[in-house]
Motif scaffolding. Structure first.
Motif, PDB file in Angstrom:
ATOM      1  N   PHE A   8       0.862  -1.183   0.000  1.00  0.00           N
ATOM      2  CA  PHE A   8       0.000   0.000   0.000  1.00  0.00           C
ATOM      3  C   PHE A   8       0.894   1.228   0.000  1.00  0.00           C
ATOM      4  N   VAL A   9       0.804   2.039  -1.048  1.00  0.00           N
ATOM      5  CA  VAL A   9       1.610   3.252  -1.107  1.00  0.00           C
ATOM      6  C   VAL A   9       0.695   4.460  -0.889  1.00  0.00           C
ATOM      7  N   PHE A  10       0.871   5.095   0.259  1.00  0.00           N
ATOM      8  CA  PHE A  10       0.122   6.293   0.631  1.00  0.00           C
ATOM      9  C   PHE A  10       0.918   7.555   0.322  1.00  0.00           C
ATOM     10  N   ASN A  11       2.232   7.458   0.448  1.00  0.00           N
ATOM     11  CA  ASN A  11       3.129   8.601   0.306  1.00  0.00           C
ATOM     12  C   ASN A  11       3.131   9.089  -1.139  1.00  0.00           C
ATOM     13  N   GLY A  12       2.907  10.374  -1.327  1.00  0.00           N
ATOM     14  CA  GLY A  12       2.842  10.957  -2.658  1.00  0.00           C
ATOM     15  C   GLY A  12       4.179  11.381  -3.225  1.00  0.00           C
ATOM     16  N   ASP A  13       5.258  11.006  -2.581  1.00  0.00           N
ATOM     17  CA  ASP A  13       6.593  11.368  -3.051  1.00  0.00           C
ATOM     18  C   ASP A  13       7.070  10.336  -4.074  1.00  0.00           C
ATOM     19  N   SER A  15       9.993   9.560  -4.999  1.00  0.00           N
ATOM     20  CA  SER A  15      11.146   8.766  -4.552  1.00  0.00           C
ATOM     21  C   SER A  15      10.709   7.613  -3.650  1.00  0.00           C
ATOM     22  N   CYS A  16       9.566   7.722  -3.029  1.00  0.00           N
ATOM     23  CA  CYS A  16       9.004   6.603  -2.263  1.00  0.00           C
ATOM     24  C   CYS A  16       8.363   5.604  -3.222  1.00  0.00           C
ATOM     25  N   GLY A  40      -4.200   7.245  -0.804  1.00  0.00           N
ATOM     26  CA  GLY A  40      -3.863   8.551  -0.243  1.00  0.00           C
ATOM     27  C   GLY A  40      -3.252   9.503  -1.260  1.00  0.00           C
ATOM     28  N   ALA A  41      -2.246  10.243  -0.809  1.00  0.00           N
ATOM     29  CA  ALA A  41      -1.592  11.243  -1.651  1.00  0.00           C
ATOM     30  C   ALA A  41      -0.891  10.625  -2.855  1.00  0.00           C
ATOM     31  N   ALA A  42      -0.572   9.335  -2.796  1.00  0.00           N
ATOM     32  CA  ALA A  42       0.091   8.675  -3.924  1.00  0.00           C
ATOM     33  C   ALA A  42      -0.805   8.634  -5.158  1.00  0.00           C
ATOM     34  N   THR A  43      -2.122   8.723  -4.975  1.00  0.00           N
ATOM     35  CA  THR A  43      -3.012   8.720  -6.139  1.00  0.00           C
ATOM     36  C   THR A  43      -2.728   9.916  -7.046  1.00  0.00           C
ATOM     37  N   ALA A  44      -2.243  11.010  -6.475  1.00  0.00           N
ATOM     38  CA  ALA A  44      -1.937  12.209  -7.276  1.00  0.00           C
ATOM     39  C   ALA A  44      -0.824  11.945  -8.290  1.00  0.00           C
ATOM     40  N   LEU A  45      -0.061  10.865  -8.101  1.00  0.00           N
ATOM     41  CA  LEU A  45       1.023  10.528  -9.022  1.00  0.00           C
ATOM     42  C   LEU A  45       0.544   9.820 -10.285  1.00  0.00           C
TER      43      LEU A  45
END
Length: 116
Positions: A8-13, A15-16, A40-45
């Motif tokens: 699960f990737v929540f972090n929108g960075d 590099s993460c 989470g914020a990772a969806t913005a990617l």
């Protein structure tokens, strides 16, 4: 023995996110089952991941072609205004827990859940 992992990737960075892609591909190469859940914020990617020429695009495309991208959170995709991009990419919209993907569902299916 083949293990099952839900990343699960929540972090929108970005590099993460690259580490999520690398680990999912590595787990797959080693014979394990890996599923990436974009939350989470990772969806913005999503628009950046799917854009030809973007730094993460080649790894994303490889993971996508191997079936490692399980889907993206429907509620967070809407919040981050990328729902249309996710739909155009053909990503599964995960929404079994009030519009979000359920960690419990993956656990019940025997996945080890790792969050980023």
């Amino acid at each position: 023995m083949k293990d099952k992992f839900a990343l699960f990737v929540f972090n929108g960075d970005a590099s993460c996110f690259i580490h999520v892609l690398l680990n999912a591909l590595d787990l797959d190469r080693r014979g394990h089952e890996a599923r990436i859940v974009i939350e989470g914020a990772a969806t913005a990617l999503v628009p950046e991941l799917t854009r030809q020429g973007a730094p993460l695009h080649p790894l994303y495309r490889k993971a996508r072609e191997k079936g490692l991208i399980h889907g993206t959170c429907k509620a967070c995709s809407a919040k981050w205004k990328v729902l249309q991009a996710a739909q155009e990419e053909g990503l599964t919209l995960l929404e079994d827990m009030s519009g979000h993907p359920s960690l419990g569902g993956y656990l019940e299916e025997g996945y080890r859940v790792i969050t980023f």
